[in-house]
Design a protein around this motif. Structure first.
Motif, short mmCIF file in Angstrom:
data_model
loop_
_atom_site.label_atom_id
_atom_site.label_comp_id
_atom_site.label_asym_id
_atom_site.label_seq_id
_atom_site.Cartn_x
_atom_site.Cartn_y
_atom_site.Cartn_z
N ASP A 105 38.68 59.44 -44.63
CA ASP A 105 38.12 58.14 -44.32
C ASP A 105 36.96 57.86 -45.27
OD1 ASP A 105 37.61 55.77 -43.08
OD2 ASP A 105 36.75 56.64 -41.27
N VAL A 106 37.27 57.68 -46.54
CA VAL A 106 36.25 57.50 -47.56
C VAL A 106 35.37 56.27 -47.30
CG1 VAL A 106 35.84 57.14 -50.03
CG2 VAL A 106 37.58 58.73 -49.28
N PRO A 107 35.91 55.13 -46.80
CA PRO A 107 35.05 53.97 -46.61
C PRO A 107 33.85 54.20 -45.70
CG PRO A 107 37.32 53.29 -46.57
CD PRO A 107 37.30 54.80 -46.60
N ARG A 108 33.88 55.19 -44.84
CA ARG A 108 32.75 55.46 -43.95
C ARG A 108 31.84 56.56 -44.47
NH1 ARG A 108 34.64 53.63 -38.32
NH2 ARG A 108 36.69 52.85 -38.81
N ALA A 109 32.09 57.04 -45.67
CA ALA A 109 31.34 58.18 -46.20
C ALA A 109 29.85 57.89 -46.34
CB ALA A 109 31.92 58.61 -47.55
N THR A 110 29.48 56.70 -46.79
CA THR A 110 28.07 56.38 -46.97
C THR A 110 27.31 56.50 -45.65
OG1 THR A 110 28.63 54.92 -48.79
CG2 THR A 110 26.46 54.65 -47.85
N ASP A 111 27.94 56.07 -44.56
CA ASP A 111 27.29 56.19 -43.25
C ASP A 111 27.07 57.65 -42.88
OD1 ASP A 111 27.31 53.44 -42.97
OD2 ASP A 111 29.20 53.41 -41.87
N ARG A 112 28.04 58.49 -43.21
CA ARG A 112 27.90 59.92 -42.91
C ARG A 112 26.73 60.52 -43.68
NH1 ARG A 112 33.78 62.50 -43.44
NH2 ARG A 112 34.19 60.72 -44.73
N ARG A 145 38.98 55.53 -55.13
CA ARG A 145 38.71 55.68 -53.70
C ARG A 145 37.31 56.24 -53.45
NH1 ARG A 145 41.74 55.40 -49.58
NH2 ARG A 145 41.00 57.30 -48.59
N LEU A 146 36.94 57.24 -54.23
CA LEU A 146 35.61 57.82 -54.06
C LEU A 146 34.52 56.83 -54.45
CD1 LEU A 146 36.24 61.45 -55.36
CD2 LEU A 146 35.85 60.74 -52.99
N GLU A 147 34.71 56.10 -55.52
CA GLU A 147 33.72 55.10 -55.93
C GLU A 147 33.54 54.04 -54.85
OE1 GLU A 147 33.86 54.99 -60.79
OE2 GLU A 147 35.35 53.81 -59.71
N ALA A 148 34.65 53.56 -54.32
CA ALA A 148 34.57 52.53 -53.28
C ALA A 148 33.94 53.07 -52.00
CB ALA A 148 35.97 51.98 -52.98
N GLY A 149 34.32 54.26 -51.61
CA GLY A 149 33.82 54.83 -50.36
C GLY A 149 32.38 55.30 -50.42
N LEU A 150 31.99 55.81 -51.59
CA LEU A 150 30.64 56.35 -51.73
C LEU A 150 29.67 55.33 -52.32
CD1 LEU A 150 31.58 59.88 -53.11
CD2 LEU A 150 30.80 59.31 -50.80
N GLY A 151 30.21 54.27 -52.90
CA GLY A 151 29.35 53.24 -53.49
C GLY A 151 28.65 53.72 -54.75
N VAL A 152 29.28 54.61 -55.50
CA VAL A 152 28.70 55.13 -56.73
C VAL A 152 29.73 55.05 -57.85
CG1 VAL A 152 27.14 56.72 -55.53
CG2 VAL A 152 29.38 57.52 -56.25
#
Length: 134
Positions: A3-10, A65-72
């Motif tokens: 669930d990469v899109p929620r990674a920043t919250d984690r 996917r990682l860029e989108a989910g992590l915002g980096v």
């Protein structure tokens, strides 16, 4: 897939000292899925993932996917130049994974508003000017 899109919250909820473990779990799961590995198989962190069978297209999908989910941003040279999960993790840990701006990338401060004219100074200047002209 993870669930990469929620990674920043984690990452916001975790102390920085725990980021690598969380990030490793997330990245390894992305690679495991892309490489069609079972849950029992492990992704070697220090082995070239192209040698494991990953294609350039799948690597690019993981990157996106990682860029989108992590915002980096993930530098393509990190992904393709020395393609190991460990190297990718090292790069990602230099990024602001919790959504805060990376040092040196903050938006420039807005210029200070011009000070309101000091009416007393203006009045004093006018009086002095009148006095010296008389």
């Amino acid at each position: 897939m993870t669930d990469v899109p929620r990674a920043t919250d984690r990452f916001r909820r975790l102390p920085r000292s725990e980021w690598r473990t969380e990030l490793e779990t997330l990245v390894v799961e992305e690679f495991r899925t892309a490489l069609l590995m079972t849950g029992a198989e492990t992704v070697p962190l220090d082995q070239n993932y192209f040698d494991l069978g990953l294609t350039s297209l799948r690597a690019t999908e993981i990157k996106q996917r990682l860029e989108a989910g992590l915002g980096v941003a993930i530098d393509t040279s990190v992904l393709f130049g020395s393609p190991t999960v460990d190297r990718l993790l090292d790069h990602l840990l230099t990024q602001p994974l919790d959504g805060t701006p990376a040092p040196g990338t903050e938006a420039p401060a807005a210029p200070a508003a011009p000070a309101a004219p000091d009416l007393r100074k203006s009045l004093v200047d006018d009086l002095l000017s009148d006095l010296y002209q008389a």
